[in-house]
Motif scaffolding. Structure first.
Motif, PDB file in Angstrom:
ATOM      1  N   LYS A 113       0.265  -0.907  -0.018  1.00  0.00           N
ATOM      2  CA  LYS A 113      -0.113  -0.052   0.001  1.00  0.00           C
ATOM      3  C   LYS A 113       0.759   1.459   0.146  1.00  0.00           C
ATOM      4  N   ALA A 114       2.310   1.309   0.084  1.00  0.00           N
ATOM      5  CA  ALA A 114       2.966   2.418   0.824  1.00  0.00           C
ATOM      6  C   ALA A 114       4.179   2.003   0.416  1.00  0.00           C
ATOM      7  N   PRO A 115       5.200   1.325  -0.566  1.00  0.00           N
ATOM      8  CA  PRO A 115       5.887   0.852  -0.876  1.00  0.00           C
ATOM      9  C   PRO A 115       6.761   1.696  -0.779  1.00  0.00           C
ATOM     10  N   CYS A 116       7.474   3.078  -1.342  1.00  0.00           N
ATOM     11  CA  CYS A 116       8.182   3.838  -1.162  1.00  0.00           C
ATOM     12  C   CYS A 116       7.960   4.560   0.456  1.00  0.00           C
ATOM     13  N   THR A 117       6.940   4.699   0.898  1.00  0.00           N
ATOM     14  CA  THR A 117       7.275   4.866   2.679  1.00  0.00           C
ATOM     15  C   THR A 117       7.995   4.181   3.248  1.00  0.00           C
ATOM     16  N   VAL A 118       7.819   2.678   2.924  1.00  0.00           N
ATOM     17  CA  VAL A 118       8.611   0.866   3.665  1.00  0.00           C
ATOM     18  C   VAL A 118       9.774   1.090   3.013  1.00  0.00           C
ATOM     19  N   ASN A 119       9.444   1.354   2.257  1.00  0.00           N
ATOM     20  CA  ASN A 119      10.973   1.325   1.516  1.00  0.00           C
ATOM     21  C   ASN A 119      12.174   2.436   1.337  1.00  0.00           C
ATOM     22  N   SER A 120      12.209   3.608   2.078  1.00  0.00           N
ATOM     23  CA  SER A 120      12.757   4.448   2.940  1.00  0.00           C
ATOM     24  C   SER A 120      12.894   4.583   4.435  1.00  0.00           C
ATOM     25  N   PHE A 121      11.811   3.779   4.672  1.00  0.00           N
ATOM     26  CA  PHE A 121      11.809   3.662   6.241  1.00  0.00           C
ATOM     27  C   PHE A 121      12.277   2.111   6.377  1.00  0.00           C
ATOM     28  N   ALA A 122      12.711   1.216   5.269  1.00  0.00           N
ATOM     29  CA  ALA A 122      13.458  -0.042   5.238  1.00  0.00           C
ATOM     30  C   ALA A 122      14.908  -0.006   5.794  1.00  0.00           C
ATOM     31  N   TYR A 123      15.400   1.443   4.373  1.00  0.00           N
ATOM     32  CA  TYR A 123      16.481   1.831   3.457  1.00  0.00           C
ATOM     33  C   TYR A 123      17.579   2.386   5.480  1.00  0.00           C
ATOM     34  N   LEU A 124      16.135   3.456   5.536  1.00  0.00           N
ATOM     35  CA  LEU A 124      17.174   4.016   6.563  1.00  0.00           C
ATOM     36  C   LEU A 124      16.807   2.961   8.441  1.00  0.00           C
ATOM     37  N   ALA A 125      16.388   2.128   8.833  1.00  0.00           N
ATOM     38  CA  ALA A 125      16.907   1.522   9.394  1.00  0.00           C
ATOM     39  C   ALA A 125      17.883   0.558   8.939  1.00  0.00           C
ATOM     40  N   GLN A 126      17.859  -0.075   8.024  1.00  0.00           N
ATOM     41  CA  GLN A 126      19.398  -0.980   7.436  1.00  0.00           C
ATOM     42  C   GLN A 126      20.557   0.128   7.622  1.00  0.00           C
ATOM     43  N   LYS A 127      20.425   1.278   8.212  1.00  0.00           N
ATOM     44  CA  LYS A 127      21.471   1.948   8.222  1.00  0.00           C
ATOM     45  C   LYS A 127      22.015   2.766   9.523  1.00  0.00           C
ATOM     46  N   ASN A 128      21.146   2.977  10.617  1.00  0.00           N
ATOM     47  CA  ASN A 128      20.849   2.332  11.657  1.00  0.00           C
ATOM     48  C   ASN A 128      20.767   4.006  12.000  1.00  0.00           C
ATOM     49  N   PHE A 129      19.515   4.844  11.444  1.00  0.00           N
ATOM     50  CA  PHE A 129      19.396   5.826  11.403  1.00  0.00           C
ATOM     51  C   PHE A 129      18.852   5.972  12.550  1.00  0.00           C
ATOM     52  N   PHE A 130      17.704   5.424  13.174  1.00  0.00           N
ATOM     53  CA  PHE A 130      16.801   5.007  14.156  1.00  0.00           C
ATOM     54  C   PHE A 130      17.269   5.519  15.473  1.00  0.00           C
ATOM     55  N   ASP A 131      18.715   4.866  15.443  1.00  0.00           N
ATOM     56  CA  ASP A 131      18.774   3.825  16.480  1.00  0.00           C
ATOM     57  C   ASP A 131      20.188   5.169  17.841  1.00  0.00           C
ATOM     58  N   LYS A 132      19.086   5.197  18.650  1.00  0.00           N
ATOM     59  CA  LYS A 132      19.719   6.254  19.427  1.00  0.00           C
ATOM     60  C   LYS A 132      19.172   7.457  19.465  1.00  0.00           C
ATOM     61  N   THR A 133      17.759   7.664  19.078  1.00  0.00           N
ATOM     62  CA  THR A 133      17.111   8.958  18.691  1.00  0.00           C
ATOM     63  C   THR A 133      16.113   8.481  19.620  1.00  0.00           C
ATOM     64  N   SER A 134      15.439   9.825  20.404  1.00  0.00           N
ATOM     65  CA  SER A 134      14.275   9.820  20.538  1.00  0.00           C
ATOM     66  C   SER A 134      12.745  10.253  20.152  1.00  0.00           C
ATOM     67  N   CYS A 135      12.188   9.399  20.335  1.00  0.00           N
ATOM     68  CA  CYS A 135      10.671  10.469  20.484  1.00  0.00           C
ATOM     69  C   CYS A 135      10.363  11.694  21.001  1.00  0.00           C
ATOM     70  N   HIS A 136      10.205  12.782  20.171  1.00  0.00           N
ATOM     71  CA  HIS A 136      10.371  13.731  20.700  1.00  0.00           C
ATOM     72  C   HIS A 136       8.960  14.729  20.936  1.00  0.00           C
ATOM     73  N   ARG A 137       8.247  13.657  20.670  1.00  0.00           N
ATOM     74  CA  ARG A 137       6.042  14.735  20.410  1.00  0.00           C
ATOM     75  C   ARG A 137       5.929  13.262  21.423  1.00  0.00           C
ATOM     76  N   MET A 138       4.357  14.100  21.620  1.00  0.00           N
ATOM     77  CA  MET A 138       3.533  13.172  22.240  1.00  0.00           C
ATOM     78  C   MET A 138       1.996  13.940  22.203  1.00  0.00           C
ATOM     79  N   THR A 139       1.055  13.756  21.644  1.00  0.00           N
ATOM     80  CA  THR A 139       0.570  14.537  22.196  1.00  0.00           C
ATOM     81  C   THR A 139      -1.191  13.581  22.625  1.00  0.00           C
ATOM     82  N   SER A 140      -2.522  14.734  22.887  1.00  0.00           N
ATOM     83  CA  SER A 140      -3.587  13.757  23.877  1.00  0.00           C
ATOM     84  C   SER A 140      -4.879  14.430  23.538  1.00  0.00           C
ATOM     85  N   GLY A 141      -5.622  14.454  23.942  1.00  0.00           N
ATOM     86  CA  GLY A 141      -6.852  15.136  24.227  1.00  0.00           C
ATOM     87  C   GLY A 141      -7.700  14.901  22.540  1.00  0.00           C
ATOM     88  N   GLY A 142      -7.372  14.236  21.665  1.00  0.00           N
ATOM     89  CA  GLY A 142      -7.724  13.958  20.071  1.00  0.00           C
ATOM     90  C   GLY A 142      -6.936  13.376  18.874  1.00  0.00           C
TER      91      GLY A 142
END
Length: 249
Positions: A113-142
């Motif tokens: 359904k989203a081949p280009c997005t998954v392609n990018s996400f997997a590519y970055l994961a394999q580059k260890n791009f996400f390692d040691k990064t912090s989730c910076h935002r959390m929302t609530s109320g809707g």
């Protein structure tokens, strides 16, 4: 006029009327035949046109979808990351595990359904791009999302490239949805994504590219601790991504 002659006259008139009716019916039959033939030709032409269009599309996508990733100036973009290949590596569901300091989150990525997005996400994961990064935002109320994927943890970072939305038609951000975050500019997807821990009221403008299959309790635990400022801010419970693993890679 003699009765015999009168009978002949009536018979002749009756015969003429019959011939006239037969001629009219024959003409009507010919018209119907012509109309029917024209309709058949029209159907054949339309069908042929549709077939040609489909054949053309089939040829253009014979090698699968092609993705475009455009270079962009973004904060925190590491050197040497580059851009994903134009041909997506996945066209079906992909299993992914996101290890965080708060617990593991398992996800199914929608390669079909989203081949280009998954392609990018997997590519970055394999580059260890996400390692040691912090989730910076959390929302609530809707909105009810936890946003991650920014190397700066400030909401302005990315991988150094951008790409267009996918799979947004009629998108709904129900509990467990994985989707891309972007700026107000068009085609501005990068590396930031969000996970929905409770049904969200977001409009259908964010690429849905996966579904959480395990670990929703981890997100709910993070959400229960709140954010600073309340409602939309940094999670009070620190969330650090330690590793993102793509199945088979």
């Amino acid at each position: 006029m003699a009765a015999k002659d009168r009978k002949k006259q009536l018979a002749r008139q009756r015969y003429e009327r019959q011939r006239q009716r037969q001629a009219q019916e024959a003409a009507r039959a010919r018209r119907l035949k012509i109309i029917t033939a024209a309709a058949v030709v029209a159907v054949i032409v339309v069908g042929g046109a549709a077939f040609m269009v489909l054949t053309k599309d089939d040829k253009s996508t014979a090698a699968g979808p092609q993705c475009t990733y455009k270079a962009a100036q973004q904060d925190g973009a590491p050197k040497g990351v580059g851009t994903p290949p134009g041909k997506p590596a996945y066209t079906d569901v992909v299993q992914t595990t996101m290890k965080t300091n708060q617990g593991d989150v398992e996800v199914q990525l929608y390669g079909g359904k989203a081949p280009c997005t998954v392609n990018s996400f997997a590519y970055l994961a394999q580059k260890n791009f996400f390692d040691k990064t912090s989730c910076h935002r959390m929302t609530s109320g809707g909105l009810n999302v936890l946003q991650c994927g920014d190397p700066t943890a400030k909401g302005t970072g990315g991988p150094g490239y951008q790409f267009a939305n996918e799979n947004t038609n009629g998108a709904m951000y129900t509990e467990g949805t994985l989707a891309m975050a972007h700026s107000s500019l068009p085609d501005s997807n990068g590396s930031q994504f969000f996970m929905v821990y409770k049904d969200s009221q977001l409009p259908p403008d964010y690429t849905v590219f996966g579904k959480i299959t395990k670990g929703l309790d981890v997100l709910k635990k993070i959400a229960a601790a709140g954010s600073d400022p309340k409602g939309d801010g940094k999670p009070k419970k620190k969330v650090e991504i330690q590793d993102v693993t793509i199945a088979g890679k």
